[in-house]
Design a protein around this motif. Structure first.
Motif, PDB file in Angstrom:
ATOM      1  N   UNK A  83      50.380  20.122  56.064  1.00 56.98           N
ATOM      2  CA  UNK A  83      49.522  19.955  57.234  1.00 56.98           C
ATOM      3  C   UNK A  83      48.158  20.576  56.940  1.00 56.98           C
ATOM      4  N   UNK A  84      47.122  19.777  57.031  1.00 51.10           N
ATOM      5  CA  UNK A  84      45.761  20.214  56.705  1.00 51.10           C
ATOM      6  C   UNK A  84      44.818  19.904  57.857  1.00 51.10           C
ATOM      7  N   UNK A  85      43.836  20.778  58.038  1.00 52.69           N
ATOM      8  CA  UNK A  85      42.822  20.565  59.062  1.00 52.69           C
ATOM      9  C   UNK A  85      41.488  20.300  58.387  1.00 52.69           C
ATOM     10  N   UNK A  86      40.842  19.221  58.797  1.00 52.86           N
ATOM     11  CA  UNK A  86      39.604  18.725  58.198  1.00 52.86           C
ATOM     12  C   UNK A  86      38.460  18.905  59.205  1.00 52.86           C
ATOM     13  N   UNK A  87      37.270  19.145  58.720  1.00 50.45           N
ATOM     14  CA  UNK A  87      36.120  19.283  59.605  1.00 50.45           C
ATOM     15  C   UNK A  87      35.807  17.955  60.299  1.00 50.45           C
ATOM     16  N   UNK A  88      35.080  18.040  61.395  1.00 45.01           N
ATOM     17  CA  UNK A  88      34.724  16.845  62.158  1.00 45.01           C
ATOM     18  C   UNK A  88      33.589  16.069  61.487  1.00 45.01           C
ATOM     19  N   UNK A 141      38.913   9.645  63.351  1.00 39.44           N
ATOM     20  CA  UNK A 141      37.751  10.452  62.988  1.00 39.44           C
ATOM     21  C   UNK A 141      37.115  11.086  64.219  1.00 39.44           C
ATOM     22  N   UNK A 142      37.809  11.022  65.350  1.00 38.23           N
ATOM     23  CA  UNK A 142      37.326  11.594  66.594  1.00 38.23           C
ATOM     24  C   UNK A 142      37.932  12.980  66.805  1.00 38.23           C
ATOM     25  N   UNK A 143      37.162  13.879  67.403  1.00 37.37           N
ATOM     26  CA  UNK A 143      37.668  15.210  67.714  1.00 37.37           C
ATOM     27  C   UNK A 143      36.878  16.311  67.045  1.00 37.37           C
ATOM     28  N   UNK A 144      37.088  17.536  67.524  1.00 39.69           N
ATOM     29  CA  UNK A 144      36.378  18.695  66.971  1.00 39.69           C
ATOM     30  C   UNK A 144      36.859  19.035  65.566  1.00 39.69           C
ATOM     31  N   UNK A 145      38.115  18.731  65.287  1.00 37.07           N
ATOM     32  CA  UNK A 145      38.663  18.822  63.936  1.00 37.07           C
ATOM     33  C   UNK A 145      39.566  17.620  63.724  1.00 37.07           C
ATOM     34  N   UNK A 146      39.850  17.305  62.466  1.00 37.31           N
ATOM     35  CA  UNK A 146      40.721  16.195  62.120  1.00 37.31           C
ATOM     36  C   UNK A 146      41.987  16.747  61.464  1.00 37.31           C
ATOM     37  N   UNK A 147      43.068  16.011  61.599  1.00 38.26           N
ATOM     38  CA  UNK A 147      44.341  16.425  61.011  1.00 38.26           C
ATOM     39  C   UNK A 147      44.760  15.446  59.920  1.00 38.26           C
ATOM     40  N   UNK A 148      45.184  15.988  58.793  1.00 37.81           N
ATOM     41  CA  UNK A 148      45.745  15.177  57.717  1.00 37.81           C
ATOM     42  C   UNK A 148      47.157  15.681  57.438  1.00 37.81           C
ATOM     43  N   UNK A 149      48.124  14.795  57.550  1.00 34.64           N
ATOM     44  CA  UNK A 149      49.517  15.135  57.270  1.00 34.64           C
ATOM     45  C   UNK A 149      49.976  14.346  56.048  1.00 34.64           C
ATOM     46  N   UNK A 150      50.482  15.049  55.057  1.00 35.65           N
ATOM     47  CA  UNK A 150      50.957  14.409  53.828  1.00 35.65           C
ATOM     48  C   UNK A 150      52.469  14.568  53.738  1.00 35.65           C
ATOM     49  N   UNK A 151      53.172  13.449  53.706  1.00 38.44           N
ATOM     50  CA  UNK A 151      54.623  13.454  53.502  1.00 38.44           C
ATOM     51  C   UNK A 151      54.868  13.637  52.008  1.00 38.44           C
ATOM     52  N   UNK A 152      55.393  14.797  51.643  1.00 38.68           N
ATOM     53  CA  UNK A 152      55.522  15.165  50.236  1.00 38.68           C
ATOM     54  C   UNK A 152      56.734  14.544  49.547  1.00 38.68           C
ATOM     55  N   UNK A 153      57.584  13.888  50.320  1.00 34.79           N
ATOM     56  CA  UNK A 153      58.762  13.243  49.739  1.00 34.79           C
ATOM     57  C   UNK A 153      58.541  11.758  49.464  1.00 34.79           C
ATOM     58  N   UNK A 154      57.362  11.255  49.774  1.00 33.60           N
ATOM     59  CA  UNK A 154      57.097   9.826  49.605  1.00 33.60           C
ATOM     60  C   UNK A 154      56.572   9.461  48.225  1.00 33.60           C
TER      61      UNK A 154
END
Length: 214
Positions: A83-88, A141-154
């Motif tokens: 789970x990663x948080x990206x800037x807006x 791409x909307x919001x004060x921060x963005x969320x990136x979720x990576x499924x590590x088993x894929x």
């Protein structure tokens, strides 16, 4: 059928949410690789990772490392997510992010933030090619921060096996690299992935590795 308490315990699901013990911004011109509040990620020429240390000048990557002390050795890994948080307001479109996603890539463990030196890059390089643990991009791409979720088993790199080997090692350290073929030379200086590190004051913004065992 009545299950004994021992049988129930054997099937219990355990979830671990881990913050990195070390995270680094790997870029030749990074002023403070260990202490920066952001990891910036980009590639060049359609490549996400350098094939050798001498080629790393044009790439920017993130190195993350965790301790797996306390996680169940021999447990079946049911889920694994980064789970990663990206800037807006990034300088790329959703379409570009999906075609050039952020990748979680195999990386040797054993580095530390205080001990990092550029000459160690030869020893700690991500595996090039298409075998990654997983990849992901923001859903919006909307919001004060963005969320990136990576499924590590894929991915094809075998995350579950890698975790099992790391758990069996006395040091119980596990590392991965963040890479992408997103090309700043084509999209401009904001056309990159910019991820909050564990150095941020807000715990909610820090990277998280979520492991679910059964």
């Amino acid at each position: 059928m009545i299950l004994t308490a021992l049988s129930v315990a054997a099937f219990a699901v355990q979830t671990f949410t881990l913050t990195p013990s070390d995270d680094l911004w790997i870029y030749p011109h990074a002023a403070d690789p260990a202490g920066d509040s952001f990891i910036r990620v980009w590639g060049i020429g359609g490549k996400a990772a350098p094939s050798m240390a001498a080629d790393a000048e044009d790439f920017s990557m993130g190195y993350l490392q965790w301790t797996l002390v306390g996680t169940p050795v021999g447990g079946k890994l049911k889920e694994a997510r980064l789970l990663l948080t990206h800037v807006a307001k990034p300088g790329y479109t959703l379409e570009q992010a999906k075609s050039m996603p952020l990748e979680a890539r195999p990386l040797p463990s054993g580095f530390t933030e205080p001990g990092w030196k550029p000459e160690l890059l030869e020893q700690f390089l991500p595996k090039p090619g298409n075998d990654v643990y997983g990849s992901g991009a923001p859903d919006t791409l909307q919001g004060e921060t963005l969320t990136i979720t990576i499924d590590l088993l894929k991915g094809k790199a075998g995350f579950a096996d890698a975790i099992s080997k790391a758990q069996a090692d006395p040091k119980k350290e596990f590392a991965m690299a963040l890479t992408s073929s997103m090309d700043m030379t084509e999209l401009g200086r904001t056309g990159i992935y910019k991820i909050y590190t564990k150095e941020d004051r807000d715990e909610k913004l820090r990277p998280k590795l979520v492991l679910v065992f059964e």
